[in-house]
Design a protein around this motif. Sequence first.
Motif, PDB file in Angstrom:
ATOM      1  N   ASN A 145      43.570  59.825   3.169  1.00 11.97           N
ATOM      2  CA  ASN A 145      44.069  58.470   2.912  1.00 11.97           C
ATOM      3  C   ASN A 145      45.301  58.142   3.762  1.00 11.97           C
ATOM      4  O   ASN A 145      45.479  56.991   4.174  1.00 11.97           O
ATOM      5  CB  ASN A 145      44.364  58.293   1.426  1.00 11.97           C
ATOM      6  CG  ASN A 145      43.119  58.006   0.626  1.00 11.97           C
ATOM      7  OD1 ASN A 145      42.314  57.158   0.994  1.00 11.97           O
ATOM      8  ND2 ASN A 145      42.925  58.716  -0.484  1.00 11.97           N
ATOM      9  N   ILE A 146      46.137  59.140   4.028  1.00  8.50           N
ATOM     10  CA  ILE A 146      47.260  58.912   4.943  1.00  8.50           C
ATOM     11  C   ILE A 146      46.728  58.593   6.341  1.00  8.50           C
ATOM     12  O   ILE A 146      47.172  57.636   6.995  1.00  8.50           O
ATOM     13  CB  ILE A 146      48.191  60.142   4.981  1.00  8.50           C
ATOM     14  CG1 ILE A 146      48.920  60.296   3.634  1.00  8.50           C
ATOM     15  CG2 ILE A 146      49.211  60.023   6.112  1.00  8.50           C
ATOM     16  CD1 ILE A 146      49.723  61.574   3.504  1.00  8.50           C
ATOM     17  N   ALA A 147      45.767  59.397   6.801  1.00  7.34           N
ATOM     18  CA  ALA A 147      45.161  59.136   8.113  1.00  7.34           C
ATOM     19  C   ALA A 147      44.438  57.791   8.121  1.00  7.34           C
ATOM     20  O   ALA A 147      44.513  57.031   9.095  1.00  7.34           O
ATOM     21  CB  ALA A 147      44.189  60.262   8.473  1.00  7.34           C
ATOM     22  N   GLY A 148      43.757  57.479   7.005  1.00  9.55           N
ATOM     23  CA  GLY A 148      43.039  56.215   6.921  1.00  9.55           C
ATOM     24  C   GLY A 148      43.962  55.011   6.960  1.00  9.55           C
ATOM     25  O   GLY A 148      43.650  53.996   7.592  1.00  9.55           O
ATOM     26  N   SER A 149      45.109  55.114   6.284  1.00  7.26           N
ATOM     27  CA  SER A 149      46.037  53.985   6.255  1.00  7.26           C
ATOM     28  C   SER A 149      46.586  53.672   7.650  1.00  7.26           C
ATOM     29  O   SER A 149      47.007  52.549   7.911  1.00  7.26           O
ATOM     30  CB  SER A 149      47.195  54.274   5.297  1.00  7.26           C
ATOM     31  OG  SER A 149      48.026  55.312   5.801  1.00  7.26           O
ATOM     32  N   CYS A 150      46.583  54.665   8.531  1.00  5.84           N
ATOM     33  CA  CYS A 150      47.085  54.473   9.901  1.00  5.84           C
ATOM     34  C   CYS A 150      45.979  54.045  10.863  1.00  5.84           C
ATOM     35  O   CYS A 150      46.247  53.776  12.040  1.00  5.84           O
ATOM     36  CB  CYS A 150      47.726  55.757  10.407  1.00  5.84           C
ATOM     37  SG  CYS A 150      49.140  56.293   9.432  1.00  5.84           S
ATOM     38  N   THR A 151      44.728  53.999  10.362  1.00  5.18           N
ATOM     39  CA  THR A 151      43.593  53.634  11.221  1.00  5.18           C
ATOM     40  C   THR A 151      42.736  52.537  10.586  1.00  5.18           C
ATOM     41  O   THR A 151      41.510  52.591  10.624  1.00  5.18           O
ATOM     42  CB  THR A 151      42.731  54.877  11.519  1.00  5.18           C
ATOM     43  OG1 THR A 151      42.383  55.520  10.272  1.00  5.18           O
ATOM     44  CG2 THR A 151      43.463  55.865  12.404  1.00  5.18           C
ATOM     45  N   SER A 152      43.386  51.596   9.948  1.00  2.88           N
ATOM     46  CA  SER A 152      42.731  50.394   9.402  1.00  2.88           C
ATOM     47  C   SER A 152      41.696  50.702   8.320  1.00  2.88           C
ATOM     48  O   SER A 152      40.675  50.012   8.195  1.00  2.88           O
ATOM     49  CB  SER A 152      42.046  49.597  10.527  1.00  2.88           C
ATOM     50  OG  SER A 152      42.990  49.157  11.471  1.00  2.88           O
TER      51      SER A 152
END
Length: 629
Positions: free
Chosen positions: A341-348
């Motif tokens: 989710n951290i990675a997802g929040s940085c990739t839209s």
Amino acid sequence: MGNADYTYPSKSNADNGAHRVAVPPPQPFLKSLKYNLKETFFPDDPLRQFKNQPASRKFILGLQYFLPILEWAPRYSFQFLKSDLIAGITIASLAIPQGISYAKLANLPPILGLYSSFIPPLVYAMMGSSKDLAVGTVAVASLLIASMLGNEVNANENPKLYLHLAFTATFFAGVFQASLGLLRLGFIVDFLSHAAIVGFMGGAATVVCLQQLKGILGLERFTHSTDIMSVMRSSKRKPKFFWISAMAPLTSVILGSLLVYLTHAERHGVQVIGELKKGLNPLSITDLVFVSPYLLTAIKTGIITGVIAMAEGIAVGRSFAMFKNYHIDGNKEMIAFGMMNIAGSCTSCYLTAGPFSRSAVNFNAGCKTAVSNIVMALAVMITLLFLTPLFHYTPLVVLSAIIMAAMLGLIDYEAAIHLFKVDKFDFIVCMGAYVGVVFGNIEIGLVIAVSISLLRLLFFVARPRTLALGNMPNSKIYRNMEHYPNANQVPGVLILEIDAPIYFANSSYLRERITRWIDEEEDRLKSSGECSLQYVILDMSAVGNIDTSGISMLDELKKIIDRRAIKLVLANPGAEVMKKLDKAKFIENLGQEWIHLTVGDAVAACNFMLHTCKPNAVKAESEQWNNIV
């Protein structure tokens, strides 16, 4: 329940049975603290595998702990690849239309549903410990985001701010999830009981289904509220056929899009998705909002949606792991969920977890490892690069139907019936959560579910059970007389079992309840003409710990029954209890001779005293004890 068949033990039995209960040797404070912390945060002893290993091996094991793919990838075979390839393509056919649908449910651009089915599954495939969990967006979390963020920002009037807050909420959800895993605080999620989750999910599914009336009926003006009143004012499958349910959403999208395209239905009022941006996920790290007045809203939304999504995902993963007989590490899963989710929040991307419907399809399709998530992500990547224009004419009514079909599976009425049969209080928790969501809103339902669960926990702690024990015929076994009606009461002796640790929250209740037991027993003895009550034995087997309030309660209880010329006897107190009683000088006050290893020893000694001493002659009894111990 009578005492006619009770056999009195001889003096030799008392002599043989009476043993001193030892006070454990003192432990250094730091050693005791270390032990307690280990038992609290590391019950599974995750560091066990590192013991007696060289430094290089410890480094490899550490990498494998945080990246489980390094542990199973060297053993990966072509047979596994074939199974995972089929499963991955199958769940991709479900993930693509579901992702678009759930993004609409969250009042976010539909393309975010596809973005969220690309990056997060790749992260989970490397860090997750489940072989069967299929990662993607979830309906309940989407509804929560729409509800909680929608209360602060209108998605139609200020779509850019709403989108940025959704990314920020996802970021905080990931940070919270990863923190719980790293700090070994996964037990916090356990405060959401199974009953609460069943009711909460059922209520959310009901509201989601009702909200899809907008798309089904083609209504342009419809409420965004998440309670049944606002909605009404505005207007299980067989595994061998899993592929039918898995392909149905994509088939519906294809057929619906063709029908709209050929008939130009969008010109006649049929609402369609419209243009979807072509290309892979754009970076959104600069869109995260940390200084806005809406920051607290984003944090609250992230934590609540993160806990709900994580609880559902871990429960789903453990369910399928049980079928295949392997272990799911809850703390590893929290770290994996948090990082994706951290990675997802940085990739839209917005919040992702492990939805049941997608994971069930993955399981039934025969997946072998998390590579099925990688295959799904690659299929979504191809869709993003080349196929998004094909979804332009997809009617919203099809997306609404997809959401409703998925939600009906979350209304688990069979689980509710099971709760009603097994535990009525759990059923009340379940229905409280359901009614709160349906007739209030998502937040109210969640508060009710957690509140009732905590109330029950407090009820267990503050009102522990006390049981009267009797002797099983022809044995030295003592059991609850309500459970075993043939158990015989010991004449002149009341045996009580305390069924919980003794803390400040229950000490007053236990004092009053034990006093009432004594009153009732004395009244019974007077009315039946039997000998008077001489001893009260407290079976401390289930008392794992005691605090200063509990020790004060025992002191008061001793004074109360001493005034009645009755003697207090303790049976089988544990090491922690004995250590604290000794430090508080309670053992010295009571007398070591009144503490026994077992209920049988205590009863044998009491009966010996009853038949060798004058009734109520406490001083004489104390002298005689020296001959026994």
